[in-house]
Design an enzyme around this catalytic site. Structure first.
Site, PDB file in Angstrom:
ATOM      1  CE  LYS A 149      -1.338   1.846   3.878  1.00 46.98           C
ATOM      2  NZ  LYS A 149      -0.316   2.524   4.714  1.00 46.98           N
ATOM      3  CG  ASP A 178      -4.773  -3.997   4.915  1.00 49.41           C
ATOM      4  OD1 ASP A 178      -4.201  -4.051   6.020  1.00 49.41           O
ATOM      5  OD2 ASP A 178      -5.724  -3.229   4.686  1.00 49.41           O
ATOM      6  CG  HIS A 179       0.576  -4.363   8.168  1.00 50.67           C
ATOM      7  ND1 HIS A 179       0.317  -3.097   7.710  1.00 50.67           N
ATOM      8  CD2 HIS A 179       0.699  -4.245   9.509  1.00 50.67           C
ATOM      9  CE1 HIS A 179       0.290  -2.267   8.727  1.00 50.67           C
ATOM     10  NE2 HIS A 179       0.519  -2.924   9.839  1.00 50.67           N
ATOM     11  CG  HIS A 241      -4.456  -0.665   7.915  1.00 55.20           C
ATOM     12  ND1 HIS A 241      -3.946  -1.547   7.001  1.00 55.20           N
ATOM     13  CD2 HIS A 241      -3.454   0.222   8.164  1.00 55.20           C
ATOM     14  CE1 HIS A 241      -2.699  -1.195   6.709  1.00 55.20           C
ATOM     15  NE2 HIS A 241      -2.376  -0.128   7.397  1.00 55.20           N
TER      16      HIS A 241
HETATM   17  C1  BG6 Z   1       0.847   1.579   8.083  1.00 54.00           C
HETATM   18  C2  BG6 Z   1       0.811   3.074   8.026  1.00 54.00           C
HETATM   19  O1  BG6 Z   1       0.064   1.024   7.059  1.00 54.00           O
HETATM   20  O2  BG6 Z   1       0.361   1.126   9.339  1.00 54.00           O
HETATM   21  C3  BG6 Z   1       1.599   3.684   9.165  1.00 54.00           C
HETATM   22  O3  BG6 Z   1       1.349   3.515   6.786  1.00 54.00           O
HETATM   23  C4  BG6 Z   1       1.143   3.115  10.491  1.00 54.00           C
HETATM   24  O4  BG6 Z   1       1.477   5.109   9.175  1.00 54.00           O
HETATM   25  C5  BG6 Z   1       1.105   1.587  10.452  1.00 54.00           C
HETATM   26  O5  BG6 Z   1       2.055   3.541  11.490  1.00 54.00           O
HETATM   27  C6  BG6 Z   1       0.469   1.019  11.707  1.00 54.00           C
HETATM   28  O6  BG6 Z   1       0.583  -0.374  11.691  1.00 54.00           O
HETATM   29  P1  BG6 Z   1       0.614  -1.200  13.040  1.00 54.00           P
HETATM   30  O7  BG6 Z   1       0.682  -2.629  12.622  1.00 54.00           O
HETATM   31  O8  BG6 Z   1       1.839  -0.747  13.800  1.00 54.00           O
HETATM   32  O9  BG6 Z   1      -0.634  -0.854  13.798  1.00 54.00           O
END
Ligand code: BG6
Length: 483
Positions: A149, A178-179, A241
């Site tokens: 993304k 989308d992690h 997300h």
């Molecule tokens: C990313 C965003 O997709 O997700 C970041 O680009 C954000 O800005 C991050 O910090 C948050 O991911 P997680 O897994 O730490 O909640």
């Protein structure tokens, strides 16, 4: 586990994502035997690294993320890595890359299988996709592409990028990552909803008053001001997300748990996504920017951020669907930088019910996604020595041992790409719908900016975001459960 032959090409092989996430995840998959003798990874980036230097980087990345490492395995694993210095606009470089991939395919018997991974700055995705097509980089076996993304910055640019990618890849070969979909508790939403009568039977608009999704971060934008200025909280967190989480919470029951059935159920839901009107946006959406303090910068003072920036570091709003099990139920979301703590959680608030005891608390189901994994349900019970009702929690927190078993999201998602399971990736039709929604809000906010009426609320750092976010609810009996 079956050993999958493949040549993987990572665009952005010297980058942060490859170092922190991809190399450690690949090592774990190697240790499990999913990739073994018949694979090679080509890391590409502009820097003039050697194969040897990339291998050292890969070893360092694995050491940094693992307490114990089998050094012989790591050495063997790292020997499968190759580096090619690559300018994404240079045609010749793609020709060399293609030849290297073919050589490695012969050497490692990779059966013509290719996996491309776009892990560099998103502005290059389209150019790379076009060259993959023009210089015929795809192999004679399976071809898959993983795209990080952001996939576009609005619907029009996402459509353009999709066109460039689909010139070489079929929708079934595209894995838009989308992690959040790799996170344990997100993957728990559907099993939790559909295997527990206790939950499934109340999951409807008769019983659910509202749902609240909070993705809060303690950190500010750090060194990413340049990127963040082109994005903002809505594009950075909500478009992907938050929308994926909301979709899992609101979708109808899939016919089975195949990728196809799950995407079909998501599609059915998203067809009924209610687009907010300008009046809805004024009333139920809030943006904000973190202000500074004696010791911290305001967002507008961060490096590479404009002094009069209108980019939001906080966004809250309300999403609704006109069909599906919770049709009409308000789903509130909020996300922001510089909150009081890192916390990703979902609160499902049930409606009150008349009862002979009079005042009782609402039942809430809370799913904590990060930093711990936890589900708890608030229930009413009697007070011990006096008359009246008290609130208790039924709590299931993952133990330390369970937490230690949870694989990193990237390991899980990469595994899925290797075994060709697209369940936890974003389908184009979903992405398109999310962008339509985000574009609607962006357009309304842009109009406000241009009219000069709107001052973006500045919120104090390390608290709960702008106070205006407490006023987005439909009724005075609603409030944020997490505060
Ligand atoms: C990313 C965003 O997709 O997700 C970041 O680009 C954000 O800005 C991050 O910090 C948050 O991911 P997680 O897994 O730490 O909640």
């Amino acid at each position: 586990m079956k050993n999958i032959p493949v040549i993987m090409i990572i665009f952005g092989g010297s980058g942060d994502l490859a170092h922190r996430k991809l190399y450690p995840a690949l090592f774990n998959l190697y240790e499990q035997g999913l990739i073994h003798d018949n694979f090679a990874v080509i890391g590409t980036a502009r820097r003039p690294w050697s194969h040897e230097y990339l291998r050292e980087q890969v070893s360092d990345a694995v050491h940094e993320t693992h307490n114990e490492v089998n050094e012989n395995d790591l050495k063997e694993f790292a020997s499968h890595f190759y580096y090619q210095s690559h300018d994404v606009t240079n045609v010749e470089h793609y020709v060399t890359l293609k030849e290297l991939a073919q050589d490695l395919d012969d050497r490692y018997c990779a059966h013509g299988n290719r996996l491309f991974y776009m892990a560099m700055a998103p502005r290059f995705f389209g150019t790379i996709a076009t060259h993959i097509n023009d210089q015929h980089l795809t192999g004679s076996g399976f071809n898959r592409i993983v795209v990080e993304k952001p996939f576009g910055r609005d619907l029009a640019s996402a459509e353009e990028l999709n066109k460039q990618i689909t010139a070489s890849f079929d929708e079934s070969e595209i894995f838009r990552i989308d992690h959040y979909l790799g996170k344990e508790m997100i993957q728990n939403i559907l099993p939790m909803r559909f295997t527990n009568p206790l939950i499934k039977n109340i999951w409807n608009s008769d019983n659910i008053k509202n749902i609240q999704v909070t993705l809060a971060e303690r950190l500010g934008v750090e060194a990413r001001g340049g990127y963040y200025e082109t994005s903002g909280a809505l594009r950075d967190m909500v478009q992907n997300h938050i929308f994926q989480i909301i979709t899992l919470l609101a979708m109808p029951e899939p016919e089975n748990i195949s990728a196809e059935a799950i995407h079909k159920a998501k599609g059915k839901l998203l067809a009924s996504l209610v687009m907010p009107t300008e009046a809805d946006i004024k009333q139920h959406f809030v943006r904000g920017q973190y202000a500074g303090s004696d010791t911290t910068f305001a967002y507008r003072q961060e490096p590479n951020v404009a002094e009069d920036s209108t980019t939001e570091t906080f966004a809250a709003g309300e999403v609704k669907f006109s069909k599906g099990p919770i049709a009409g139920v308000p789903i509130y979301f909020r996300t922001g930088k510089e909150f009081k703590e890192k916390k990703s959680r979902i609160d499902i608030v049930l409606k009150h019910m008349n009862n002979p005891y009079g005042r009782a608390h609402s039942n809430n189901i809370t799913i904590v996604i990060d930093p711990q994994s936890e589900i708890y349900i608030t229930i009413n019970g009697k007070k011990i020595r006096e008359a009246g009702i008290r609130r208790e929690n039924l709590d299931y927190t993952f133990s330390k041992e369970e937490m230690a078993q949870v694989p990193d999201g990237y390991e899980r998602l990469l595994h899925d790409v290797f075994v060709n399971d697209s369940t936890n990736f974003t389908h184009w039709s979903e992405l398109k719908r999310y962008w339509e929604y985000i574009d609607t809000i962006e357009a309304a906010w842009q109009k406000e900016n241009e009219s000069g009426q709107a001052e973006i609320p500045q919120y104090p750092p390390y608290r709960m975001g702008p106070k205006e976010a407490c006023d987005i609810f439909e009724s005075a009996t609603e409030h944020w459960i997490y505060e």
